[in-house]
Design a protein around this motif. Structure first.
Motif, mmCIF file in Angstrom:
data_model
loop_
_atom_site.group_PDB
_atom_site.id
_atom_site.type_symbol
_atom_site.label_atom_id
_atom_site.label_comp_id
_atom_site.label_asym_id
_atom_site.label_seq_id
_atom_site.Cartn_x
_atom_site.Cartn_y
_atom_site.Cartn_z
ATOM 1 N N LYS A 446 -2.566 7.691 7.177
ATOM 2 C CA LYS A 446 -2.995 6.772 6.126
ATOM 3 C C LYS A 446 -1.936 6.563 5.054
ATOM 4 O O LYS A 446 -1.772 5.461 4.539
ATOM 5 C CB LYS A 446 -4.275 7.300 5.474
ATOM 6 N N LYS A 447 -1.212 7.627 4.702
ATOM 7 C CA LYS A 447 -0.304 7.542 3.550
ATOM 8 C C LYS A 447 1.155 7.819 3.886
ATOM 9 O O LYS A 447 1.983 7.871 3.002
ATOM 10 C CB LYS A 447 -0.762 8.530 2.474
ATOM 11 N N HIS A 450 3.077 4.942 2.795
ATOM 12 C CA HIS A 450 2.651 4.399 1.504
ATOM 13 C C HIS A 450 3.792 4.562 0.500
ATOM 14 O O HIS A 450 4.502 5.562 0.497
ATOM 15 C CB HIS A 450 1.409 5.135 1.017
ATOM 16 N N ASN A 453 4.032 7.794 -1.432
ATOM 17 C CA ASN A 453 4.217 9.047 -0.699
ATOM 18 C C ASN A 453 5.620 9.584 -0.985
ATOM 19 O O ASN A 453 6.619 8.934 -0.658
ATOM 20 C CB ASN A 453 4.028 8.806 0.800
#
Length: 869
Positions: A446-447, A450, A453
């Motif tokens: 999910k991250k 990102h 992150n």
């Protein structure tokens, strides 16, 4: 409020605080009225013969038949009826202390048949016994929510609660307080880690608890309570939807580091495929662990049915005859308890009377199963709780075990007053480790790409292709060269390969470094220097390893480096040699004066309370002050923990320990160092990596690999460590190798170099030709002048020589032993001892280790011989 009966037939203790007093009995968490929250503990009561009672500290003092509770609002008789009605509703058969639930007629269930997805598992999947077990645990958790709601302390509950792994971890102590149905322990252990199942059961139980409070006019509208609102917030969270529902694939992050959208999508596809494959393999491995645990629990020694009067004096390794050392101790009694940092409850067990503990293989850090037993030591039909051995008492009569407990209610309360046995179960399935590995995969998916992150460059490097790595370097996001000379001028007393590794590790623009350190090449010393220099250039470092022993070894190395280090982890699993650097010890030292002052105040308040029990208003005020002092200490402890970890230059813990909420709440680290990374499965490595901006993995994939029980998981790739995978990508750009060994004769290292390291491993001149015969007091014999001896026990056509066949260990460890080969080793060891090799140790600690190893080896060999005969 305290109630103590005056009858000689039994005694009753009741406390209004959230704590049990006295020895185990029936226990109720129901709300009696808006002002009174009671826990009951009955000792020696006789069913059907109510005892007299006396109430102190309330508005009334009542004595007579039954149990009467003083109330500020309602009559004693009404409350008495409600108490027994609630006790009856909670499923207690009597008030004599029997808390065993009825798990009879439970049908066996195959663990591997359970499929964990986004749907909750129900009675059809788990069976009625496991569903009932889950419901009881979730009901206790829901009752705590309702109690906190009425006491105005729900803010603490809100801070602790969250979706996914956080919810699962908060639920574990409540479930561990409920004995598991016998024969279904593995199913229970699997169900208690399935978030959709736990959430579904908790939602129903919380609804029932809140409706009951509304029926008693304790809340106006149960759907508007903080508890129900929090539940709805969790259900609406993105993390909940991703786990508990069949969510669509996560949206691709756009514009990562300025890369083209197609490249970002390609990297995300690789991450999605990797996380899905690893999650499936983890489930397969988890099922194997649970099956093995169930076999161990079923095989745990029991009393000899042929002689019911014979006590089990020495409970032994599973399946073996009685022997001197045992991994089970029975007929223990809980005598004391106190709470350690992190909520672990330490319970002191002692042998009844003046008897001593039997000789045992149990040692601090061992994972054990604690359960009740009869007078002969035979385990009951109900399984107990898991914990860790904290220490063995110096008096030889006691053992302390660290047990998890739920907030406000010691899960070990049912152990008091009962005979207890402690079993060491090899490979006891750890639910928290499994959940943390799964959560790391979810966070990576999910991250990982990102923009917020901190480890985004690490993720892009390890999942991108060679073109992506080149693009990152050309756009000045990464730099694969060595650090500048100004940063490496302090590197001394290291060979060229070690200096290169340190220099590469100090480059703050290098996202990933793989250091392969064959045996004797000085990997640990190199890491110590690298970490110290990284701290000097202003970096905060997180150091992890797959085992506590490896972490403690690094702590010991860094202790004299002149930097501020903190060892984080379960105190019972930290080596005594480095316990002074542990978070618990540092916090206790800092709070020593504060704690003593607080205890003095509490002592004074207790004295005042005893003198003014007749004045309700004054007594209530003093009790409130006592409660505030407890909250004050908890707040101070939390602040101190945050301060210590925030100021630490280096934090050391295990890979899975880095997923602890205390560590997760810290700011991102500048550097993550994973030692012995070749022994860790890749999902566990992503736990600390996602906490840092860059990472260094050190280890050797040619030595010990990750331990995998399931052949299917092993063949699927779960046994391939991140260190091994990363070494082979991007044409070896990420890796460097230490090539000079300082430990063994060149004949030994040359063989290892040829067989495993492609001929790259060289020997230092200081050790290349040294032999045992060169040491003082060692006699010149053929064995002391032979640096390497390889013996083949096979016959010409592949069969083994007589006596050299492999046999499965009867202890149930899953290992094999070979008596013939062991006999050969014994003869060589004895020859070395006779030649004087045991006298040349200049290091006393090394000599002690040598002699202890020799003793244990010979002892185990004699044990095998006796068993065979």
């Amino acid at each position: 409020m305290v109630i103590q009966s005056t009858s000689g037939t039994g005694s009753v203790s009741v406390t209004a605080a959230n704590r049990l007093v006295g020895f185990g009995g029936f226990f109720t968490r129901n709300v009696i009225n808006p002002y009174t929250f009671c826990h009951f503990s009955v000792r020696n009561s006789v069913a059907g013969k109510p005892t007299g009672g006396k109430v102190s500290g309330g508005r009334k003092v009542v004595s007579g038949e039954g149990i009467s509770v003083g109330s500020l609002v309602q009559s004693d008789e009404v409350l008495r009826k409600r108490v027994f009605k609630n006790v009856k509703r909670s499923g207690r058969k009597n008030i004599s202390g029997d808390r065993n639930e009825d798990f009879s007629n439970c049908k066996p269930i195959n663990v591997s048949s359970l499929t964990q997805n986004g749907d909750p598992m129900g009675r059809k999947d788990l069976g009625k016994c496991v569903v009932k077990w889950l419901s009881l645990g979730m009901k206790a958790m829901a009752s705590d929510f309702g109690e906190a709601e009425l006491q105005g302390e729900f803010s603490e509950v809100r801070q602790r609660m969250g979706p996914g792994l956080t919810f699962v971890i908060q639920a574990q102590p409540y479930l561990s307080a409920i004995p598991m149905p016998s024969g279904l322990e593995a199913v229970c252990l699997k169900a208690c880690t399935h978030y959709p199942t736990l959430f579904d059961h908790f939602q129903r139980e919380l609804r029932d608890v809140l409706r009951e409070l509304q029926a008693k006019s304790l809340v106006e509208d149960w759907q508007k309570t903080q508890s129900w609102k929090l539940l709805k917030e969790l259900a609406k969270s993105a993390q909940h939807k991703a786990i508990a529902r069949k969510a669509s694939a996560p949206k691709t992050v756009h514009g990562v580091l300025g890369m083209e959208l197609d490249k970002v999508k390609a990297i995300q596809v690789k991450i999605d495929d990797f996380t899905e494959r690893m999650a499936n393999l983890l489930r397969v491995e988890r099922d194997s662990e649970l099956e093995f645990t169930q076999q161990e629990l079923n095989a745990a020694p029991t009393a000899d049915s042929s002689d019911p009067n014979k006590p089990i004096e020495f409970l032994v390794s599973h399946g073996q005859a009685e022997q001197e050392l045992c991994d089970t101790i029975c007929n223990l009694f809980a005598v004391n308890t106190y709470t350690g940092l992190g909520g672990m409850h330490l319970v002191l067990f002692k042998v009844e009377g003046n008897h001593r503990l039997p000789p045992t293989t149990l040692s601090p850090g061992d994972m054990v199963c604690v359960r009740t037993c009869d007078s002969r030591g035979a385990a009951g039909a109900i399984s107990g709780m898991q914990g860790f051995v904290n220490n063995l008492g110096e008096d030889g009569c006691s053992i302390t075990v660290a047990l998890e407990s739920r907030h406000g209610d010691p899960t070990f309360s049912k152990l008091f007053g009962k005979s207890v046995r402690i079993d060491r179960i090899h490979g006891l399935a750890d639910a928290v480790t499994y959940e943390r590995n799964c959560e790391a995969l979810m966070m990576l998916q999910k991250k990982g790409l990102h923009k917020n992150n901190p480890s985004i460059a690490v993720v892009a490097t390890l999942f991108g292709d060679k073109d992506d790595v080149t693009w990152l370097e050309n756009n000045n996001f990464t730099d694969w060269s060595e650090a500048k000379s100004s940063e490496t001028k302090y590197i001394q007393n290291f060979d060229s390969a070690q200096k290169r590794a340190i220099s590469l590790g100090l480059n703050q623009k290098r996202p990933v470094l793989i250091v392969q350190g064959p045996p004797g090449t000085g990997k640990t010393g190199m890491l110590k220097e690298l970490i110290a220099l990284a701290v000097q250039q202003g970096e905060r470092v997180l150091v992890t390893a797959p085992t506590n022993a490896a972490v403690d070894n690094m702590v010991e190395k860094l202790s004299d480096a002149g930097i501020n280090i903190v060892r984080f982890g379960n105190p019972s699993r930290i080596s005594p040699a480095v316990v002074s650097k542990s978070l618990v010890e540092i916090v206790n030292k800092k709070l020593a004066n504060f704690r003593s002052e607080l205890e003095r105040k509490r002592s004074d308040l207790r004295k005042d309370l005893r003198q003014c029990l007749k004045d309700d208003s004054l007594a209530a005020g003093i009790r409130q002050l006592l409660k505030q002092t407890g909250k004050s200490f908890k707040k101070k402890e939390k602040e101190t923990v945050k301060e210590i970890l925030g100021n630490a230059q280096v934090v050391l813990t295990t890979n899975t320990g880095a997923a602890d909420p205390i560590i997760r709440r810290l700011d991102a680290f500048d550097l993550v160092v994973i030692d012995e990374a070749g022994q860790a499965i890749e999902p566990s490595c992503w736990i600390p990596i996602l906490k840092g901006k860059r990472c260094i993995l050190a280890g050797d994939q040619c030595q010990l690999a990750p331990v995998i029980l399931s052949r299917k998981a092993l063949e699927g790739g779960l046994g391939v460590s991140l260190l091994e995978r990363a070494t082979g990508i991007h044409d070896g750009l990420l890796a460097t190798k230490l090539t000079t060994q300082y430990r063994m004769n060149d004949a030994i290292s040359s063989w290892a170099s040829k067989e495993m390291y492609g001929g790259l491993l060289k020997s230092s001149e200081n050790v290349s030709s040294h032999l045992l015969v060169d040491s003082p007091f060692v006699q010149p014999t053929w064995i002391t002048q032979c640096p390497l001896l390889l013996l083949d026990t096979r016959k010409p056509y592949g069969s083994l020589s007589p006596g050299c066949e492999e046999n499965l260990d009867l202890a149930g460890t899953g290992s094999f032993y070979n008596e013939g080969e062991a006999d050969i080793v014994v003869q060589h060891v004895l020859s070395l001892i006779y030649a004087g090799t045991c006298f040349h140790f200049s290091n006393k600690k090394l000599a002690n280790v040598f002699w202890l190893s020799i003793f244990l080896f010979i002892y185990n060999m004699l044990k095998l011989i006796f068993r065979k005969n």
